[in-house]
Design a protein around this motif. Structure first.
Motif, PDB file in Angstrom:
ATOM      1  N   ALA A  47      14.427  -9.069   7.338  1.00  0.00           N
ATOM      2  CA  ALA A  47      13.512  -9.070   6.198  1.00  0.00           C
ATOM      3  C   ALA A  47      12.074  -8.773   6.601  1.00  0.00           C
ATOM      4  CB  ALA A  47      13.594 -10.407   5.470  1.00  0.00           C
ATOM      5  N   GLY A  48      11.633  -9.272   7.731  1.00  0.00           N
ATOM      6  CA  GLY A  48      10.251  -9.071   8.172  1.00  0.00           C
ATOM      7  C   GLY A  48      10.007  -7.721   8.805  1.00  0.00           C
ATOM      8  N   ASP A  49      11.041  -7.061   9.271  1.00  0.00           N
ATOM      9  CA  ASP A  49      10.922  -5.778   9.943  1.00  0.00           C
ATOM     10  C   ASP A  49      12.175  -4.951   9.672  1.00  0.00           C
ATOM     11  OD1 ASP A  49      10.288  -3.623  11.533  1.00  0.00           O
ATOM     12  OD2 ASP A  49      10.432  -4.711  13.432  1.00  0.00           O
ATOM     13  N   PRO A  50      12.268  -4.351   8.478  1.00  0.00           N
ATOM     14  CA  PRO A  50      13.491  -3.640   8.082  1.00  0.00           C
ATOM     15  C   PRO A  50      13.929  -2.524   9.033  1.00  0.00           C
ATOM     16  CG  PRO A  50      12.025  -3.889   6.212  1.00  0.00           C
ATOM     17  CD  PRO A  50      11.266  -4.333   7.423  1.00  0.00           C
ATOM     18  N   ARG A  51      13.012  -1.975   9.801  1.00  0.00           N
ATOM     19  CA  ARG A  51      13.367  -0.867  10.709  1.00  0.00           C
ATOM     20  C   ARG A  51      13.799  -1.367  12.095  1.00  0.00           C
ATOM     21  NH1 ARG A  51      13.441   3.682   7.360  1.00  0.00           N
ATOM     22  NH2 ARG A  51      11.826   3.387   5.835  1.00  0.00           N
ATOM     23  N   VAL A  56      17.745 -12.548   7.925  1.00  0.00           N
ATOM     24  CA  VAL A  56      18.506 -11.303   7.842  1.00  0.00           C
ATOM     25  C   VAL A  56      19.127 -11.173   6.450  1.00  0.00           C
ATOM     26  CG1 VAL A  56      20.515 -10.056   8.748  1.00  0.00           C
ATOM     27  CG2 VAL A  56      18.980 -11.260  10.313  1.00  0.00           C
ATOM     28  N   GLN A  57      19.051  -9.972   5.908  1.00  0.00           N
ATOM     29  CA  GLN A  57      19.677  -9.656   4.620  1.00  0.00           C
ATOM     30  C   GLN A  57      20.921  -8.834   4.915  1.00  0.00           C
ATOM     31  OE1 GLN A  57      15.895  -7.917   3.585  1.00  0.00           O
ATOM     32  NE2 GLN A  57      15.812  -9.176   1.749  1.00  0.00           N
ATOM     33  N   ASP A  58      22.094  -9.436   4.698  1.00  0.00           N
ATOM     34  CA  ASP A  58      23.329  -8.747   5.068  1.00  0.00           C
ATOM     35  C   ASP A  58      24.087  -8.190   3.871  1.00  0.00           C
ATOM     36  OD1 ASP A  58      24.281 -11.070   3.973  1.00  0.00           O
ATOM     37  OD2 ASP A  58      25.521 -11.640   5.683  1.00  0.00           O
ATOM     38  N   THR A  59      23.437  -8.190   2.708  1.00  0.00           N
ATOM     39  CA  THR A  59      24.075  -7.670   1.500  1.00  0.00           C
ATOM     40  C   THR A  59      23.047  -6.927   0.659  1.00  0.00           C
ATOM     41  OG1 THR A  59      25.529  -9.588   1.467  1.00  0.00           O
ATOM     42  CG2 THR A  59      25.436  -8.311  -0.535  1.00  0.00           C
ATOM     43  N   ILE A  60      23.501  -5.855   0.030  1.00  0.00           N
ATOM     44  CA  ILE A  60      22.703  -5.166  -0.978  1.00  0.00           C
ATOM     45  C   ILE A  60      23.613  -5.004  -2.197  1.00  0.00           C
ATOM     46  CG2 ILE A  60      23.233  -2.843  -0.083  1.00  0.00           C
ATOM     47  CD1 ILE A  60      20.237  -2.142  -0.859  1.00  0.00           C
ATOM     48  N   ALA A  61      23.072  -5.233  -3.394  1.00  0.00           N
ATOM     49  CA  ALA A  61      23.921  -5.245  -4.592  1.00  0.00           C
ATOM     50  C   ALA A  61      23.206  -4.572  -5.757  1.00  0.00           C
ATOM     51  CB  ALA A  61      24.284  -6.677  -4.957  1.00  0.00           C
ATOM     52  N   TRP A  83      19.342  -1.003  -6.664  1.00  0.00           N
ATOM     53  CA  TRP A  83      20.002  -1.946  -5.775  1.00  0.00           C
ATOM     54  C   TRP A  83      18.967  -2.942  -5.270  1.00  0.00           C
ATOM     55  CZ3 TRP A  83      25.242  -1.592  -4.101  1.00  0.00           C
ATOM     56  CH2 TRP A  83      25.946  -0.492  -4.614  1.00  0.00           C
ATOM     57  N   ALA A  84      19.399  -4.138  -4.930  1.00  0.00           N
ATOM     58  CA  ALA A  84      18.498  -5.175  -4.419  1.00  0.00           C
ATOM     59  C   ALA A  84      19.126  -5.864  -3.219  1.00  0.00           C
ATOM     60  CB  ALA A  84      18.198  -6.200  -5.504  1.00  0.00           C
ATOM     61  N   ARG A  85      18.295  -6.100  -2.198  1.00  0.00           N
ATOM     62  CA  ARG A  85      18.775  -6.815  -1.016  1.00  0.00           C
ATOM     63  C   ARG A  85      18.914  -8.298  -1.327  1.00  0.00           C
ATOM     64  NH1 ARG A  85      14.456  -5.330   3.255  1.00  0.00           N
ATOM     65  NH2 ARG A  85      13.314  -4.450   1.501  1.00  0.00           N
ATOM     66  N   ALA A  86      19.829  -8.931  -0.623  1.00  0.00           N
ATOM     67  CA  ALA A  86      20.065 -10.366  -0.793  1.00  0.00           C
ATOM     68  C   ALA A  86      18.894 -11.168  -0.247  1.00  0.00           C
ATOM     69  CB  ALA A  86      21.341 -10.767  -0.055  1.00  0.00           C
ATOM     70  N   THR A  87      18.834 -12.419  -0.643  1.00  0.00           N
ATOM     71  CA  THR A  87      17.864 -13.342  -0.080  1.00  0.00           C
ATOM     72  C   THR A  87      18.150 -13.474   1.411  1.00  0.00           C
ATOM     73  OG1 THR A  87      17.809 -14.529  -2.167  1.00  0.00           O
ATOM     74  CG2 THR A  87      16.984 -15.705  -0.228  1.00  0.00           C
ATOM     75  N   PRO A  88      17.118 -13.477   2.252  1.00  0.00           N
ATOM     76  CA  PRO A  88      17.366 -13.603   3.699  1.00  0.00           C
ATOM     77  C   PRO A  88      18.064 -14.917   4.045  1.00  0.00           C
ATOM     78  CG  PRO A  88      15.095 -12.954   3.267  1.00  0.00           C
ATOM     79  CD  PRO A  88      15.710 -13.301   1.946  1.00  0.00           C
ATOM     80  N   ASP A  89      18.952 -14.851   5.045  1.00  0.00           N
ATOM     81  CA  ASP A  89      19.630 -16.058   5.508  1.00  0.00           C
ATOM     82  C   ASP A  89      18.703 -16.836   6.443  1.00  0.00           C
ATOM     83  OD1 ASP A  89      19.705 -14.777   7.997  1.00  0.00           O
ATOM     84  OD2 ASP A  89      21.851 -14.366   7.908  1.00  0.00           O
ATOM     85  N   HIS A  90      19.216 -17.860   7.101  1.00  0.00           N
ATOM     86  CA  HIS A  90      18.382 -18.698   7.958  1.00  0.00           C
ATOM     87  C   HIS A  90      17.885 -17.967   9.204  1.00  0.00           C
ATOM     88  CE1 HIS A  90      22.496 -19.274   9.408  1.00  0.00           C
ATOM     89  NE2 HIS A  90      21.979 -19.605  10.571  1.00  0.00           N
ATOM     90  N   HIS A  91      18.415 -16.781   9.496  1.00  0.00           N
ATOM     91  CA  HIS A  91      17.932 -15.952  10.600  1.00  0.00           C
ATOM     92  C   HIS A  91      16.996 -14.849  10.098  1.00  0.00           C
ATOM     93  CE1 HIS A  91      20.600 -17.820  13.486  1.00  0.00           C
ATOM     94  NE2 HIS A  91      21.632 -17.607  12.681  1.00  0.00           N
TER      95      HIS A  91
END
Length: 140
Positions: free
Chosen positions: A86-90, A62-67, A52-60
């Motif tokens: 994206a910068g701090d996944p936890r 944030v990655q709101d999709t994994i595919a 699975w791969a996370r989406a490209t981060p949005d303008h905030h």
């Protein structure tokens, strides 16, 4: 032979679980049984080891999709809330699964594409359901 020598499998192979879509799920364009469940972000990140791969981060950022890529150019897509920083996944310890669907390409936001799960062969469906079952095992 493994059982005779009391050897545990290092990964699921011989005793791999088999999962099947219900007739209703085959006809649907999303998988309701997994939607609305809240899971630890770390478990979502663990899907990356399964392709699975996370989406490209949005303008905030944030990655709101994994595919995950599937046969015939389809993607299994999970839309997350609040999303992974994206910068701090936890930073956001939990994710709620908003929509689990199929798409032809990564999209923006949880929108239904009209692709039904009947497009998946039994093996692909079983693998996908296995990943989703593992993901949601820790959900309350």
């Amino acid at each position: 032979m493994f059982a005779d020598y009391e050897i545990l499998q290092p990964f699921p192979q011989l005793g791999r679980g088999v999962h099947a879509l219900t007739e209703e799920e085959k006809a649907a364009d999303h998988l309701e049984r997994f939607e609305g469940l809240t899971v630890p972000t770390g478990v979502v990140l663990g899907l990356e080891r399964l392709g699975w791969a996370r989406a490209t981060p949005d303008h905030h950022n944030v990655q709101d999709t994994i595919a995950r890529a599937l046969p015939d150019g389809l993607l299994a897509t999970i839309h997350l809330h609040p999303g992974i920083e994206a910068g701090d996944p936890r930073a956001r310890p939990e994710q709620t699964l908003r929509l689990v669907s199929l798409a032809e390409a990564p999209g923006t936001g949880p929108t239904r594409t009209g692709h039904t799960f009947a497009k998946l062969d039994d093996l692909t469906a079983s693998e996908l359901l296995g990943h989703l079952t593992h993901l949601t095992r820790s959900a309350p």
